[in-house]
Design a protein around this motif. Structure first.
Motif, short mmCIF file in Angstrom:
data_model
loop_
_atom_site.label_atom_id
_atom_site.label_comp_id
_atom_site.label_asym_id
_atom_site.label_seq_id
_atom_site.Cartn_x
_atom_site.Cartn_y
_atom_site.Cartn_z
N ASN A 62 0.83 -1.20 0.00
CA ASN A 62 0.00 0.00 0.00
C ASN A 62 0.86 1.25 0.00
O ASN A 62 1.93 1.30 0.62
N CYS A 73 -4.37 0.87 -2.20
CA CYS A 73 -4.16 -0.41 -1.52
C CYS A 73 -3.08 -1.24 -2.23
O CYS A 73 -2.90 -1.13 -3.45
N PRO A 111 -9.31 -8.30 2.00
CA PRO A 111 -9.21 -7.11 1.14
C PRO A 111 -10.45 -6.23 1.20
O PRO A 111 -11.55 -6.73 1.48
N CYS A 112 -10.28 -4.96 0.92
CA CYS A 112 -11.42 -4.04 0.91
C CYS A 112 -12.29 -4.35 -0.31
O CYS A 112 -11.86 -5.00 -1.28
N CYS A 115 -10.89 -3.46 -3.81
CA CYS A 115 -9.89 -4.40 -4.32
C CYS A 115 -10.54 -5.70 -4.78
O CYS A 115 -10.14 -6.28 -5.79
#
Ligand code: THU
Length: 158
Positions: A62, A73, A111-112, A115
């Motif tokens: 990141n 990210c 992961p967000c 992503c």
């Protein structure tokens, strides 16, 4: 009215040593990538390693910025590098990990949504499932064969 149900399935490894040799090595490369994270604001250092069909490994971390939303990210840093440098290759495996002295990184790093959305589009472009390994520093690793376990519905423009 009908209900739609989605189920998710993950393989759980209690320890990195239970992974296949190639996944173990890829996990070490993701851990190594955390060293290049630039995260002075969150102090959450994320690392990823992506193995391509040719065996090439792309690492990412990141990269933050004082104007917070300008940062990116680790996963998207690496994924967009793959998209540009290796446009004709497919992604076999992605490992994600993190380290931090102020945040909990014992549990597998998830992961967000942004992503996952980007990974999903890589997966649908290449038409083969991507294996994703979520690594926690306790040694616990969650493995998903394909992105659908993380996000059953994704945004698409058709
Ligand atoms: N971060 C990632 O690199 N990957 C994710 O999937 C979630 C969050 C980064 C963004 C930011 O630099 C820091 O972690 C804290 O949110």
């Amino acid at each position: 009215m009908k209900k739609l149900h989605f189920t998710s399935e993950f393989n759980c490894y209690d320890n990195e040593n239970e992974l296949s040799e190639s996944h173990f090595i890829l996990t070490k490369l993701a851990i190594e990538a955390t060293k290049n994270a630039y995260a002075p604001y969150s102090q959450f250092y994320v690392g990823t390693a992506i193995e391509l069909s040719s065996g090439v490994v792309v690492q990412g971390s990141n990269q933050e910025n004082a104007a917070y939303p300008s940062g990116l990210c680790a996963e998207r840093v690496a994924l967009f590098h793959v998209g540009h440098q290796f446009p004709n290759e497919s992604i076999k495996t992605i490992v994600i990990t993190a380290k931090s002295s102020i945040h909990d990184t014992q549990k597998p790093v998830v992961p967000c949504g942004a992503c996952i959305q980007v990974m999903s589009e890589f997966e649908s472009r290449q038409n083969t499932p991507i294996t994703i390994l979520l690594h926690g520093n306790s040694g616990l690793v969650y493995e998903s064969i394909g992105l659908k376990n993380l996000m059953p519905l994704t945004f698409e423009l058709k």
